[in-house]
Design a protein around this motif. Structure first.
Motif, short mmCIF file in Angstrom:
data_model
loop_
_atom_site.label_atom_id
_atom_site.label_comp_id
_atom_site.label_asym_id
_atom_site.label_seq_id
_atom_site.Cartn_x
_atom_site.Cartn_y
_atom_site.Cartn_z
N THR A 42 4.36 -6.51 9.42
CA THR A 42 4.46 -5.19 8.34
C THR A 42 5.67 -4.45 7.39
OG1 THR A 42 2.73 -4.81 9.87
CG2 THR A 42 3.99 -2.82 8.49
N VAL A 43 5.73 -4.20 6.42
CA VAL A 43 7.09 -3.40 5.57
C VAL A 43 6.69 -2.48 6.00
CG1 VAL A 43 8.57 -3.84 3.73
CG2 VAL A 43 7.49 -5.84 4.63
N VAL A 44 7.34 -0.93 5.98
CA VAL A 44 7.68 0.49 5.82
C VAL A 44 8.94 0.46 4.60
CG1 VAL A 44 7.56 2.84 6.94
CG2 VAL A 44 6.93 0.31 8.08
N TRP A 45 8.37 1.13 3.36
CA TRP A 45 9.40 1.23 2.93
C TRP A 45 9.31 3.27 1.86
CZ3 TRP A 45 8.52 2.45 -2.86
CH2 TRP A 45 9.58 2.17 -3.59
N ASN A 46 10.17 4.04 1.57
CA ASN A 46 10.46 4.97 1.07
C ASN A 46 11.54 4.76 0.54
OD1 ASN A 46 11.29 7.73 0.57
ND2 ASN A 46 9.05 7.55 0.84
N PRO A 47 11.19 5.23 -0.93
CA PRO A 47 12.87 5.18 -1.41
C PRO A 47 13.63 6.06 -1.29
CG PRO A 47 10.79 5.74 -2.88
CD PRO A 47 10.72 5.62 -1.77
N VAL A 63 4.69 7.23 1.86
CA VAL A 63 5.10 6.18 2.23
C VAL A 63 4.65 4.53 1.85
CG1 VAL A 63 5.18 5.97 4.56
CG2 VAL A 63 5.67 7.59 4.12
N CYS A 64 5.04 3.75 1.81
CA CYS A 64 4.70 2.53 1.59
C CYS A 64 4.13 1.82 3.09
CB CYS A 64 5.72 1.59 1.02
SG CYS A 64 4.57 1.40 -0.91
N ILE A 65 3.44 1.19 3.52
CA ILE A 65 2.72 0.34 4.75
C ILE A 65 1.85 -0.70 4.99
CG2 ILE A 65 2.12 0.44 6.84
CD1 ILE A 65 2.01 3.30 7.53
N ALA A 103 10.37 8.11 11.74
CA ALA A 103 10.48 8.91 10.78
C ALA A 103 11.37 8.96 9.64
CB ALA A 103 11.15 10.12 11.12
N PHE A 104 11.54 9.45 8.25
CA PHE A 104 12.29 9.50 7.30
C PHE A 104 13.19 10.81 6.65
CE2 PHE A 104 7.99 7.68 7.41
CZ PHE A 104 7.92 6.17 6.98
N ALA A 105 14.38 10.23 6.68
CA ALA A 105 15.10 11.49 6.55
C ALA A 105 16.02 10.33 4.89
CB ALA A 105 16.46 11.56 7.44
N THR A 149 0.67 -0.84 0.34
CA THR A 149 -0.06 0.46 0.47
C THR A 149 0.64 1.20 -0.15
OG1 THR A 149 -1.95 -1.09 0.97
CG2 THR A 149 -1.81 1.51 0.93
N TYR A 150 0.72 2.08 -1.36
CA TYR A 150 1.51 3.75 -0.90
C TYR A 150 0.08 4.49 -0.24
CZ TYR A 150 4.74 1.84 -4.48
OH TYR A 150 5.50 0.93 -5.99
N LEU A 151 1.22 5.10 0.89
CA LEU A 151 -0.15 6.41 1.22
C LEU A 151 -0.07 8.03 1.04
CD1 LEU A 151 -0.66 4.34 4.99
CD2 LEU A 151 -1.58 4.29 3.21
#
Length: 287
Positions: A233-238, A258-260, A196-198, A160-162
């Motif tokens: 659960t997979v969490v992904w951002n390129p 963000v993919c969750i 968080a995403f950095a 899922t791409y949120l």
């Protein structure tokens, strides 16, 4: 019947046939028959998924964004094409969509084994994706039925791409203390605090018992729940660098998603002949 204004219709989006479900003026979902892929989910009048404006809609390859169905292999962890073949095949609408509750619409999409699938994966199966649209909520239920005479095993995910306004300001809450595997470094550890995403982020978490929250300033939080039948659960951002290598993403695409993912990654699910497995993910926004 569902609430007044509830309807479904066959639509076309970027040249591909789709099914649209509409609850009044403020809640809707659009699903491509290619991959049974959810392309849009509008909750309380706001789009909550991310679909790349550069996504390819050729009826053959994967569509970047929405909710791809990964089956029967997650990512490249096996001999099949990345994320399996289900997202790249034409599904069928199993029955005319309709009301499943006074304030809901239901649609079921089906994929069965074929010469094309058996050339890649020699098993008989029926795969169904059931969608339940409520005001402010979308349930996605994936069912795998082994219709063959031999056991089979698979991994899978609802990828899922949120959508987010700015990923640097977003955080995922609810995985504090969860065991995780970092796919970038190969390290195993425990999550500390909110996510968080950095930069590029790609981690596989032991699924939490309680729902997660995607929080961002000035926007109603999104709650993400999944059934216990999904182990991870997979969490992904390129991130910027990886994003630049993705031809079907705009230069700033990573900033807005963000993919969750509800997923089964680390150990395959075994199904005996005639057996069935089911896993769900629920997305909801408070009114």
């Amino acid at each position: 019947m569902p609430e007044s204004g509830a309807a479904w219709r066959l639509e076309e989006f970027r040249g591909q046939p789709c099914v649209g479900l509409h609850l009044g003026e403020h809640d809707s979902v659009r699903v491509a028959l290619h991959g049974a892929q959810v392309l849009s989910w509008v909750a309380h009048g706001a789009e909550r998924l991310y679909l790349s404006p550069r996504a390819v809609f050729d009826g053959h390859g994967a569509i970047r964004g929405g909710v791809p169905v990964c089956f029967p292999q997650f990512n490249d962890r096996g001999p099949l094409p990345k994320h399996g073949f289900a997202r790249n095949q034409r599904w069928a609408l199993a029955a005319e969509p309709g009301g499943s509750a006074p304030d809901a619409l239901r649609a079921v999409f089906r994929l069965q084994d074929s010469p094309a699938s058996r050339a890649l994966w020699p098993h008989a199966f029926t795969l169904e994706l059931e969608l339940l649209l409520h005001p402010g909520r979308l349930d996605l239920v994936l069912t795998v039925h082994n219709t063959g005479a031999q056991a089979l095993a698979f991994t899978a995910a609802l990828h899922t791409y949120l959508g987010v306004a700015q990923v640097a300001a977003a955080e995922v809450q609810g995985l504090d203390g969860a065991a995780c595997w970092d796919a970038l470094s190969g390290e195993r550890s425990l999550q500390r605090g909110a996510i968080a995403f950095a930069g590029e982020f790609d981690r596989v978490y032991a699924a939490a018992a309680a729902p997660l929250r995607l929080a961002q300033p000035g926007i109603a939080p999104l709650e993400i729940a999944q059934s216990a039948s999904w182990a991870q659960t997979v969490v992904w951002n390129p991130g910027a660098l990886k994003n630049a290598s993705l031809a079907d993403m705009p230069a700033d695409g990573y900033q807005h998603m963000v993919c969750i993912e509800a997923a089964q990654v680390e150990s395959p699910i075994a199904l005996a002949a005639g057996a069935q497995w089911q896993g769900w993910q629920r997305l909801s926004v408070p009114a």
